[in-house]
Design a protein around this motif. Structure first.
Motif, PDB file in Angstrom:
ATOM      1  N   UNK A 190     -31.019 -51.973  33.814  1.00 39.78           N
ATOM      2  CA  UNK A 190     -31.009 -53.259  33.114  1.00 39.78           C
ATOM      3  C   UNK A 190     -29.760 -54.081  33.410  1.00 39.78           C
ATOM      4  N   UNK A 191     -28.737 -53.455  33.969  1.00 36.57           N
ATOM      5  CA  UNK A 191     -27.459 -54.128  34.158  1.00 36.57           C
ATOM      6  C   UNK A 191     -27.511 -55.227  35.208  1.00 36.57           C
ATOM      7  N   UNK A 192     -26.887 -56.338  34.895  1.00 37.44           N
ATOM      8  CA  UNK A 192     -26.604 -57.348  35.899  1.00 37.44           C
ATOM      9  C   UNK A 192     -25.285 -56.985  36.555  1.00 37.44           C
ATOM     10  N   UNK A 193     -24.917 -57.631  37.655  1.00 42.29           N
ATOM     11  CA  UNK A 193     -23.701 -57.275  38.383  1.00 42.29           C
ATOM     12  C   UNK A 193     -22.427 -57.284  37.534  1.00 42.29           C
ATOM     13  N   UNK A 194     -22.290 -58.240  36.617  1.00 47.92           N
ATOM     14  CA  UNK A 194     -21.060 -58.314  35.824  1.00 47.92           C
ATOM     15  C   UNK A 194     -20.940 -57.107  34.894  1.00 47.92           C
ATOM     16  N   UNK A 195     -22.073 -56.619  34.372  1.00 49.04           N
ATOM     17  CA  UNK A 195     -22.045 -55.450  33.500  1.00 49.04           C
ATOM     18  C   UNK A 195     -21.830 -54.167  34.298  1.00 49.04           C
ATOM     19  N   UNK A 196     -22.394 -54.129  35.505  1.00 46.97           N
ATOM     20  CA  UNK A 196     -22.144 -52.982  36.384  1.00 46.97           C
ATOM     21  C   UNK A 196     -20.660 -52.907  36.723  1.00 46.97           C
ATOM     22  N   UNK A 197     -20.069 -54.041  37.066  1.00 45.20           N
ATOM     23  CA  UNK A 197     -18.639 -54.070  37.398  1.00 45.20           C
ATOM     24  C   UNK A 197     -17.797 -53.620  36.210  1.00 45.20           C
ATOM     25  N   UNK A 198     -18.120 -54.093  35.013  1.00 44.94           N
ATOM     26  CA  UNK A 198     -17.349 -53.699  33.821  1.00 44.94           C
ATOM     27  C   UNK A 198     -17.477 -52.198  33.569  1.00 44.94           C
ATOM     28  N   UNK A 199     -18.679 -51.658  33.707  1.00 43.31           N
ATOM     29  CA  UNK A 199     -18.888 -50.222  33.493  1.00 43.31           C
ATOM     30  C   UNK A 199     -18.114 -49.406  34.523  1.00 43.31           C
ATOM     31  N   UNK A 200     -18.220 -49.803  35.801  1.00 44.97           N
ATOM     32  CA  UNK A 200     -17.511 -49.072  36.854  1.00 44.97           C
ATOM     33  C   UNK A 200     -16.003 -49.161  36.679  1.00 44.97           C
ATOM     34  N   UNK A 201     -15.507 -50.335  36.300  1.00 46.82           N
ATOM     35  CA  UNK A 201     -14.061 -50.472  36.038  1.00 46.82           C
ATOM     36  C   UNK A 201     -13.624 -49.564  34.899  1.00 46.82           C
ATOM     37  N   UNK A 202     -14.405 -49.525  33.843  1.00 45.16           N
ATOM     38  CA  UNK A 202     -14.059 -48.661  32.707  1.00 45.16           C
ATOM     39  C   UNK A 202     -14.009 -47.194  33.130  1.00 45.16           C
ATOM     40  N   UNK A 203     -14.988 -46.770  33.929  1.00 42.49           N
ATOM     41  CA  UNK A 203     -15.005 -45.381  34.399  1.00 42.49           C
ATOM     42  C   UNK A 203     -13.800 -45.087  35.281  1.00 42.49           C
ATOM     43  N   UNK A 204     -13.555 -45.968  36.251  1.00 39.21           N
ATOM     44  CA  UNK A 204     -12.457 -45.749  37.192  1.00 39.21           C
ATOM     45  C   UNK A 204     -11.093 -45.820  36.509  1.00 39.21           C
ATOM     46  N   UNK A 205     -10.898 -46.795  35.656  1.00 38.58           N
ATOM     47  CA  UNK A 205      -9.597 -46.944  35.007  1.00 38.58           C
ATOM     48  C   UNK A 205      -9.344 -45.849  33.982  1.00 38.58           C
ATOM     49  N   UNK A 206     -10.390 -45.289  33.405  1.00 34.43           N
ATOM     50  CA  UNK A 206     -10.214 -44.151  32.499  1.00 34.43           C
ATOM     51  C   UNK A 206      -9.607 -42.977  33.259  1.00 34.43           C
ATOM     52  N   UNK A 207      -9.993 -42.828  34.526  1.00 34.84           N
ATOM     53  CA  UNK A 207      -9.452 -41.749  35.348  1.00 34.84           C
ATOM     54  C   UNK A 207      -8.006 -42.006  35.772  1.00 34.84           C
ATOM     55  N   UNK A 208      -7.601 -43.281  35.855  1.00 33.37           N
ATOM     56  CA  UNK A 208      -6.295 -43.623  36.415  1.00 33.37           C
ATOM     57  C   UNK A 208      -5.274 -44.120  35.401  1.00 33.37           C
ATOM     58  N   UNK A 209      -5.691 -44.399  34.188  1.00 31.14           N
ATOM     59  CA  UNK A 209      -4.736 -44.952  33.230  1.00 31.14           C
ATOM     60  C   UNK A 209      -4.738 -44.184  31.916  1.00 31.14           C
ATOM     61  N   UNK A 210      -4.934 -42.876  32.001  1.00 39.12           N
ATOM     62  CA  UNK A 210      -4.884 -42.040  30.804  1.00 39.12           C
ATOM     63  C   UNK A 210      -3.454 -41.942  30.299  1.00 39.12           C
ATOM     64  N   UNK A 211      -3.278 -41.276  29.165  1.00 43.22           N
ATOM     65  CA  UNK A 211      -1.955 -41.208  28.537  1.00 43.22           C
ATOM     66  C   UNK A 211      -0.852 -40.655  29.441  1.00 43.22           C
ATOM     67  N   UNK A 212      -1.216 -39.823  30.400  1.00 44.21           N
ATOM     68  CA  UNK A 212      -0.215 -39.202  31.265  1.00 44.21           C
ATOM     69  C   UNK A 212      -0.064 -39.896  32.611  1.00 44.21           C
ATOM     70  N   UNK A 213      -0.801 -40.989  32.825  1.00 43.55           N
ATOM     71  CA  UNK A 213      -0.753 -41.608  34.145  1.00 43.55           C
ATOM     72  C   UNK A 213      -0.413 -43.082  34.041  1.00 43.55           C
ATOM     73  N   UNK A 214       0.694 -43.443  34.616  1.00 42.88           N
ATOM     74  CA  UNK A 214       1.063 -44.848  34.699  1.00 42.88           C
ATOM     75  C   UNK A 214       1.760 -45.390  33.468  1.00 42.88           C
ATOM     76  N   UNK A 215       2.256 -46.615  33.632  1.00 44.52           N
ATOM     77  CA  UNK A 215       3.032 -47.270  32.594  1.00 44.52           C
ATOM     78  C   UNK A 215       2.205 -48.166  31.688  1.00 44.52           C
TER      79      UNK A 215
END
Length: 165
Positions: free
Chosen positions: A72-97
């Motif tokens: 059901x996702x349009x491109x903008x919702x796909x991008x938001x979902x993928x960003x959320x997944x990817x950034x969860x992996x890279x910006x957790x409490x122990x990673x980054x400022x």
């Protein structure tokens, strides 16, 4: 689902205190999932559903099925979902400022996803959040655009200590 949760079922592209909401309390009780304590924050005169009861195994299977269906996702919702997944992996409490505050899909022309971040050690100050936008023009694949932004954000997060720009 082992804990009781109050869940908002409505999404008004606004905050509940402004545009109301419909809430239900969801909890597991043995082999059943219960939806109880319905609340309409806009108008208490409207009738609310009776308590609902579901078989827990069927409920879990349906949640898994629904969660994996992104047709059901349009491109903008796909991008938001993928960003959320990817950034969860890279910006957790122990990673980054920086911590991700929000990822917001916007149906503008062109569509965009806004990522708002803040330094972990910074007190909240109006206008000090880092804001990044991912524009979706349709000329490049969404996954490629997401990967480029994630690489840019994570490289900046691990190498830049100068604060917001």
């Amino acid at each position: 689902m082992d804990e009781t949760r109050r869940v908002e079922l409505s999404n008004n592209d606004c905050v509940t205190s402004c545009c109301w909401g419909i809430f239900v309390t969801i909890r597991r009780q043995g082999d059943r999932v219960l939806w109880t304590s319905w609340e309409n924050t806009d108008d208490n005169r409207d009738p609310l559903p009776a308590d609902l009861h579901f078989d827990a195994a069927q409920y879990g299977a349906e949640l898994a099925r629904a969660g994996s269906d992104v047709s059901w996702e349009g491109p903008v919702y796909t991008a938001a979902r993928l960003l959320a997944q990817e950034l969860a992996d890279h910006t957790g409490p122990e990673s980054g400022d920086h911590a991700v505050l929000s990822i917001t899909p916007e149906r503008t022309d062109p569509p965009r996803v806004t990522v708002r971040m803040r330094r972990r050690d910074a007190p909240w100050t109006p206008g000090e959040d880092l804001v990044h936008e991912l524009l979706l023009t349709g000329r490049e694949p969404v996954q490629e655009l997401v990967q480029q932004l994630v690489l840019r954000l994570t490289a900046q997060d691990h190498g830049d200590t100068s604060g917001p720009r």
